[in-house]
Scaffold this motif. Structure first.
Motif, mmCIF file in Angstrom:
data_model
loop_
_atom_site.group_PDB
_atom_site.id
_atom_site.type_symbol
_atom_site.label_atom_id
_atom_site.label_comp_id
_atom_site.label_asym_id
_atom_site.label_seq_id
_atom_site.Cartn_x
_atom_site.Cartn_y
_atom_site.Cartn_z
ATOM 1 N N GLY A 188 0.809 -1.210 0.000
ATOM 2 C CA GLY A 188 0.000 0.000 0.000
ATOM 3 C C GLY A 188 0.846 1.264 0.000
ATOM 4 N N GLY A 189 2.179 1.145 -0.068
ATOM 5 C CA GLY A 189 3.034 2.306 -0.151
ATOM 6 C C GLY A 189 3.375 2.932 1.191
ATOM 7 N N ALA A 190 2.828 2.448 2.297
ATOM 8 C CA ALA A 190 3.129 3.007 3.609
ATOM 9 C C ALA A 190 4.500 2.514 4.071
ATOM 10 N N GLU A 191 5.126 3.285 4.927
ATOM 11 C CA GLU A 191 6.438 2.905 5.439
ATOM 12 C C GLU A 191 6.287 1.941 6.602
ATOM 13 N N ASP A 192 7.326 1.152 6.819
ATOM 14 C CA ASP A 192 7.343 0.197 7.918
ATOM 15 C C ASP A 192 7.759 0.938 9.185
ATOM 16 N N ARG A 193 6.899 0.995 10.172
ATOM 17 C CA ARG A 193 7.154 1.742 11.404
ATOM 18 C C ARG A 193 7.787 0.894 12.505
ATOM 19 N N ARG A 194 7.971 -0.399 12.267
ATOM 20 C CA ARG A 194 8.530 -1.259 13.304
ATOM 21 C C ARG A 194 10.033 -1.027 13.443
ATOM 22 N N ASN A 195 10.512 -1.185 14.651
ATOM 23 C CA ASN A 195 11.945 -1.097 14.915
ATOM 24 C C ASN A 195 12.504 -2.510 14.987
ATOM 25 N N TYR A 196 13.556 -2.734 14.226
ATOM 26 C CA TYR A 196 14.146 -4.059 14.186
ATOM 27 C C TYR A 196 15.428 -4.066 15.018
ATOM 28 N N PRO A 197 15.551 -4.974 15.966
ATOM 29 C CA PRO A 197 16.797 -5.064 16.729
ATOM 30 C C PRO A 197 17.894 -5.717 15.895
ATOM 31 N N CYS A 198 19.128 -5.529 16.331
ATOM 32 C CA CYS A 198 20.288 -6.086 15.654
ATOM 33 C C CYS A 198 20.836 -7.229 16.506
ATOM 34 N N LEU A 199 21.115 -8.343 15.875
ATOM 35 C CA LEU A 199 21.667 -9.496 16.570
ATOM 36 C C LEU A 199 23.144 -9.590 16.236
ATOM 37 N N LEU A 200 23.988 -9.653 17.269
ATOM 38 C CA LEU A 200 25.425 -9.807 17.092
ATOM 39 C C LEU A 200 25.820 -11.163 17.655
ATOM 40 N N ARG A 201 26.501 -11.968 16.840
ATOM 41 C CA ARG A 201 26.959 -13.284 17.271
ATOM 42 C C ARG A 201 28.473 -13.336 17.202
ATOM 43 N N VAL A 202 29.066 -14.018 18.172
ATOM 44 C CA VAL A 202 30.513 -14.175 18.216
ATOM 45 C C VAL A 202 30.829 -15.644 18.420
ATOM 46 N N SER A 203 31.835 -16.129 17.697
ATOM 47 C CA SER A 203 32.265 -17.508 17.837
ATOM 48 C C SER A 203 33.744 -17.587 17.513
ATOM 49 N N ASN A 204 34.416 -18.523 18.167
ATOM 50 C CA ASN A 204 35.804 -18.770 17.796
ATOM 51 C C ASN A 204 35.922 -20.056 16.993
ATOM 52 N N GLY A 205 34.802 -20.625 16.597
ATOM 53 C CA GLY A 205 34.787 -21.824 15.787
ATOM 54 C C GLY A 205 34.726 -23.101 16.591
ATOM 55 N N ASP A 206 35.048 -23.042 17.878
ATOM 56 C CA ASP A 206 35.062 -24.250 18.698
ATOM 57 C C ASP A 206 33.917 -24.237 19.703
ATOM 58 N N LYS A 207 34.253 -23.927 20.939
ATOM 59 C CA LYS A 207 33.277 -24.029 22.022
ATOM 60 C C LYS A 207 32.659 -22.691 22.402
ATOM 61 N N VAL A 208 33.342 -21.606 22.160
ATOM 62 C CA VAL A 208 32.872 -20.300 22.618
ATOM 63 C C VAL A 208 31.902 -19.720 21.598
#
Length: 169
Positions: free
Chosen positions: A46-66
């Motif tokens: 309908g051409g209206a803008e999206d008013r929702r706020n989207y959070p940002c997900l940050l992921r960290v890994s060292n490839g093993d256990k962490v």
């Protein structure tokens, strides 16, 4: 994957950088979260803008256990990224430097090839006798040089043609 708050995330990331200072890799990913796992478009119908706020997900890994992550709301992003950026700048001091010697050597080799191609091959010597083989090698080199120059010219023409079509669009 463990979800933690911002301060714990930054503390664990600092500790992970310290443990992998001498050896190891760290993978950091950023992703925009969507609501209820639905495919969210940037524009609503309908051409209206999206008013929702989207959070940002940050992921960290060292490839093993962490493995750990955090979510940052859009209102808190500037403050979080200020602290996060400072942490990254202070932690990435052990990156490998560029090998400028190798780059310089490759540039010199490319310049030498270009110069060799641009200089014409002079065909000399007798058609018969002791200079015959030398003359044959020179003729072969001259033909090869002409083919190479034709290929280079064709590439340049294709490149200029592509640039002209991009400018026209």
């Amino acid at each position: 994957m463990q979800l933690v708050d911002h301060d714990t995330f930054l503390e664990r990331l600092t500790a992970l950088f310290e443990t992998s200072k001498d050896q190891g890799s760290i993978w950091i990913t950023h992703k925009r979260l969507s609501y209820n796992k639905e495919d969210v478009a940037t524009k609503v119908e309908g051409g209206a803008e999206d008013r929702r706020n989207y959070p940002c997900l940050l992921r960290v890994s060292n490839g093993d256990k962490v493995k750990f992550s955090t979510t940052v709301e859009s209102a808190a992003l500037p403050k979080f990224y200020h602290v996060y950026g400072a942490l990254l700048k202070s932690s990435m001091t052990t990156l490998r430097k560029r090998d400028k010697k190798r780059e310089k050597q490759r540039a010199e080799e490319a310049a030498a090839r270009k110069k060799k191609i641009s200089e014409p091959v002079i065909v000399g010597g007798s058609k018969r006798g002791s200079g015959r083989r030398k003359r044959q090698r020179q003729l072969k080199a001259a033909l090869k040089q002409q083919e190479t120059l034709a290929k280079i010219k064709a590439k340049e023409e294709a490149k200029t043609k592509a640039e002209l079509t991009v400018e026209a669009v």
